[in-house]
Design a protein around this motif. Structure first.
Motif, mmCIF file in Angstrom:
data_model
loop_
_atom_site.group_PDB
_atom_site.id
_atom_site.type_symbol
_atom_site.label_atom_id
_atom_site.label_comp_id
_atom_site.label_asym_id
_atom_site.label_seq_id
_atom_site.Cartn_x
_atom_site.Cartn_y
_atom_site.Cartn_z
ATOM 1 N N PHE A 21 1.005 -1.035 -0.145
ATOM 2 C CA PHE A 21 -0.109 -0.113 -0.314
ATOM 3 C C PHE A 21 0.873 1.436 -0.433
ATOM 4 O O PHE A 21 1.776 1.629 0.855
ATOM 5 C CB PHE A 21 -1.221 0.081 1.082
ATOM 6 C CG PHE A 21 -1.664 -1.346 2.098
ATOM 7 C CD1 PHE A 21 -3.043 -1.273 0.762
ATOM 8 C CD2 PHE A 21 -0.890 -1.816 2.572
ATOM 9 C CE1 PHE A 21 -2.878 -2.563 0.781
ATOM 10 C CE2 PHE A 21 -1.698 -3.472 2.667
ATOM 11 C CZ PHE A 21 -2.682 -3.883 1.381
ATOM 12 N N ASN A 51 0.360 3.582 2.060
ATOM 13 C CA ASN A 51 0.373 4.386 2.930
ATOM 14 C C ASN A 51 1.139 5.404 3.606
ATOM 15 O O ASN A 51 2.552 4.972 3.450
ATOM 16 C CB ASN A 51 -0.025 3.659 3.954
ATOM 17 C CG ASN A 51 -1.468 2.772 3.675
ATOM 18 O OD1 ASN A 51 -2.487 3.345 3.200
ATOM 19 N ND2 ASN A 51 -1.601 1.148 3.805
ATOM 20 N N GLU A 52 0.900 6.968 3.923
ATOM 21 C CA GLU A 52 1.580 7.375 4.436
ATOM 22 C C GLU A 52 1.912 7.897 5.483
ATOM 23 O O GLU A 52 1.264 7.240 6.475
ATOM 24 C CB GLU A 52 1.353 8.887 4.347
ATOM 25 C CG GLU A 52 2.174 9.718 3.941
ATOM 26 C CD GLU A 52 1.992 11.435 3.467
ATOM 27 O OE1 GLU A 52 0.962 11.412 2.169
ATOM 28 O OE2 GLU A 52 2.423 12.635 3.516
ATOM 29 N N SER A 91 0.100 4.733 10.027
ATOM 30 C CA SER A 91 -0.302 5.080 9.165
ATOM 31 C C SER A 91 -1.732 6.018 8.739
ATOM 32 O O SER A 91 -2.620 5.759 9.729
ATOM 33 C CB SER A 91 -0.689 3.751 7.863
ATOM 34 O OG SER A 91 -1.329 2.900 8.259
ATOM 35 N N ASP A 92 -1.424 6.360 7.957
ATOM 36 C CA ASP A 92 -2.652 7.508 7.388
ATOM 37 C C ASP A 92 -4.385 6.509 7.593
ATOM 38 O O ASP A 92 -4.985 6.367 7.667
ATOM 39 C CB ASP A 92 -2.569 8.520 6.015
ATOM 40 C CG ASP A 92 -2.282 7.585 4.878
ATOM 41 O OD1 ASP A 92 -2.041 6.549 5.293
ATOM 42 O OD2 ASP A 92 -1.997 7.800 3.872
ATOM 43 N N TYR A 93 -3.754 4.985 6.945
ATOM 44 C CA TYR A 93 -4.811 4.704 7.199
ATOM 45 C C TYR A 93 -5.233 3.953 8.499
ATOM 46 O O TYR A 93 -6.880 4.250 8.113
ATOM 47 C CB TYR A 93 -4.513 3.314 5.780
ATOM 48 C CG TYR A 93 -5.030 2.170 6.255
ATOM 49 C CD1 TYR A 93 -6.394 2.116 6.080
ATOM 50 C CD2 TYR A 93 -5.151 1.129 7.213
ATOM 51 C CE1 TYR A 93 -7.278 1.016 5.431
ATOM 52 C CE2 TYR A 93 -5.826 -0.304 7.496
ATOM 53 C CZ TYR A 93 -7.603 -0.208 6.305
ATOM 54 O OH TYR A 93 -7.671 -1.053 7.516
ATOM 55 N N ASP A 141 -4.506 8.477 -5.616
ATOM 56 C CA ASP A 141 -3.383 8.232 -4.448
ATOM 57 C C ASP A 141 -2.169 8.455 -5.097
ATOM 58 O O ASP A 141 -1.205 8.814 -4.623
ATOM 59 C CB ASP A 141 -2.749 6.999 -4.518
ATOM 60 C CG ASP A 141 -4.593 6.116 -3.639
ATOM 61 O OD1 ASP A 141 -4.611 7.479 -2.825
ATOM 62 O OD2 ASP A 141 -4.085 5.100 -3.812
#
Lengths: 232, 303
Positions: free
Chosen positions: A124, A126-127, A181-183, B126
């Motif tokens: 992913f 993800n950030e 993570s941002d998620y 994204d």
């Protein structure tokens, strides 16, 4: 019911439309491979990708598996993410790092570690974010970790139902900072306690990119099976 | 195996409060009945799955693959006169092809496959707004995003609020609705894009497409099939709107065995279809339009 047929343009009724449909959901299988006429458009990209993904970036001295409540992969992943953010805050450091077991998608096998292995571990985009939470929310995280039989953490231990931070004294603060993570911050894996957040800082880095960088830097991945979560 | 269903509407032209009874018109029809067929092929949530899943994959061994999808589409195009190919978003993200090439290959391949229209899913943000624009240059088909306002963003001008496609004798109107970005997409990725209420927008768009004479109105939706909460989904959208015939859905990766039939605001049937994700399946819906034309003076009144 009375049926009337009207004459000469008193009323306009020009057509009657009916609509019927048929449907099938078609599975895409080998059956359609016989001509493969656009594969030539894909193959240069595939070759370039494979070349890169097969590049060896580190060596694993042992296998890294994820586990509940603890695992070497849990520790490696959270450690590299946590360590990457230690110098990102003014006057302070983040209290700990929390990721999710479900988000670690592949083990790292003993031996050569390829770039593709890290992509499989973290596919992913993800950030990394640093989330500030009020101190009372810590209890919610403790309950969550116990209910989930542990999730990957770094910079903290959970013992006797309580989280202790390794680097930051709890007593002197009314809030604490979690690297995640941002998620997950957005409620992924039901981490609803992040709704209490006071502030959010986007690190501008993807978890995967930081993992790749850390693997390259370590050369030989640091294997650590420390029991960070002890559930009685 | 195809299931034939008599569905949607006997859409009858009504004027001056007079109702025409479709079951009776056959008897007084002057002109010959005319039948037109339109084949719709559709995907959703393909998520950069260019290659098939590996043969040892635990869930979908050897399934999917864009080159194979191309063969299927070619086969259908050979057999049918009018084919419309649609996608309901989340084209990006899911394999290193996206990470490495930023969605360029996905767009090139979709153009090669001959997609007519697509909408944006949350993962299509994204690469950021500029990332989308960069990849989108390689797409030769329009993106319809009706409830996103991109006015103050780099995407402005790269999507449109609806499109009309003439396929044979059928005029098809297509618009698109997307999911709320907040909480799903990092703020920095969608910037100043504005999310508008999809129900209001869908009603506006569908009415406008009908006004412009569309025989069929299709909504490409990335809202998701159904939720336990009151969050807006394709089912809610179908129930609270009118003038839409078909909703092609996405986002929830729902593998429907067949299209769901839902009643709209005025009791007409709306179809909802969704085909899972990753290009494992392609949805096919064949519409048949039966037009029984009769002279203006032969109006039937039913009391």
């Amino acid at each position: 019911m009375t049926l009337l047929i009207c004459g000469a343009g008193l009323l306009a009724c020009s057509s009657v439309n009916t609509l019927t449909f048929e449907n099938v959901q078609i599975p895409i299988t080998k059956e359609y491979e016989q001509f493969n006429s656009i594969d030539s458009l894909i193959s240069p990209y595939r070759s370039e990708l494979n070349k890169e993904m097969l590049e060896i970036i580190a060596v694993a001295p042992k296998g890294f598996d994820k586990g509940k409540p603890n695992g070497a992969l849990n520790n490696w992943s959270t450690d590299v993410i946590y360590n990457s953010q230690l110098d990102k805050m003014d006057n302070s450091i983040p209290s700990f790092c929390l990721l999710n077991w479900g988000g670690l998608r592949n083990s790292i096998s003993k031996g050569d570690v390829t770039l593709g292995d890290i992509f499989k571990l973290m596919p992913f985009d993800n950030e990394i974010v640093i989330v500030e939470l009020p101190m009372p929310s810590l209890g919610k995280i403790e309950e969550y970790l116990i209910s989930r039989n542990g999730e990957p953490i770094a910079g903290a231990f959970l013992k006797q139902g309580k989280i202790s931070f390794l680097n930051v004294p709890k007593e002197s603060h009314s809030s604490f900072f979690v690297v995640t993570s941002d998620y997950l911050m957005n409620g992924g894996d039901n981490m609803n306690f992040f709704e209490d957040r006071i502030s959010t800082t986007y690190a501008g880095e993807l978890l995967r990119d930081v993992m790749i960088f850390a693997a390259e830097k370590q050369g030989t991945l640091i294997w650590n099976n420390e029991q960070r979560i002890i559930i009685e | 195996m195809m299931n034939r269903r008599n569905f949607v509407r006997n859409s009858v032209i009504v004027s001056g409060g007079v109702l025409c009874a479709p079951s009776l018109v056959g008897q007084v029809t002057l002109a010959k009945p005319k039948t037109t067929k339109l084949t719709i092929l559709h995907t959703n949530d393909t998520h950069s799955n260019i290659d098939p899943f590996p043969e040892n994959h635990s869930k979908y061994p050897g399934k999917g693959g864009v080159a194979r999808r191309f063969e299927l589409i070619q086969k259908v195009r050979k057999e049918e006169d009018s084919v419309l190919l649609l996608d309901a978003g989340d084209i990006f993200q899911g394999t290193p092809y996206f990470n490495k090439f930023g969605g360029v290959l996905e767009m090139k391949l979709m153009s090669k496959l001959g997609y007519d229209v697509a909408t944006m899913g949350n993962h299509d943000f994204d690469g950021g707004l500029e990332g989308f624009v960069k990849a989108r240059q390689f797409a030769d088909f329009p993106f319809v995003c009706s409830n996103y306002d991109f006015k103050n963003t780099p995407i402005d001008g790269h999507t449109q609020s609806s499109t009309i496609i003439q396929k044979g004798e059928v005029k098809v109107g297509v618009f698109g609705v997307g999911v709320e970005m907040k909480g799903l997409v990092p703020d920095v990725k969608y910037g100043e894009s504005v999310y508008n209420n999809p129900i209001d927008i869908a009603n506006d768009r569908a009415a406008e497409l009908k006004r412009q004479g569309c025989d069929l109105v299709i909504c490409l939706s990335h809202l998701g099939y159904e939720y336990k909460s009151d969050k807006v989904s394709d089912k809610v959208l179908a129930q609270k709107t009118k003038n839409i015939h078909l909703i092609i859905g996405g986002h929830t990766h729902t593998f429907l065995e067949k299209p769901t039939e839902e009643k709209n605001l005025i009791g007409e049937t709306v179809l909802i279809n969704q085909v899972g994700w990753a290009g494992i399946n392609v949805g096919r819906i064949d519409f048949e339009f039966d037009q029984k034309i009769f002279a203006k003076r032969d109006v039937i009144i039913v009391e």
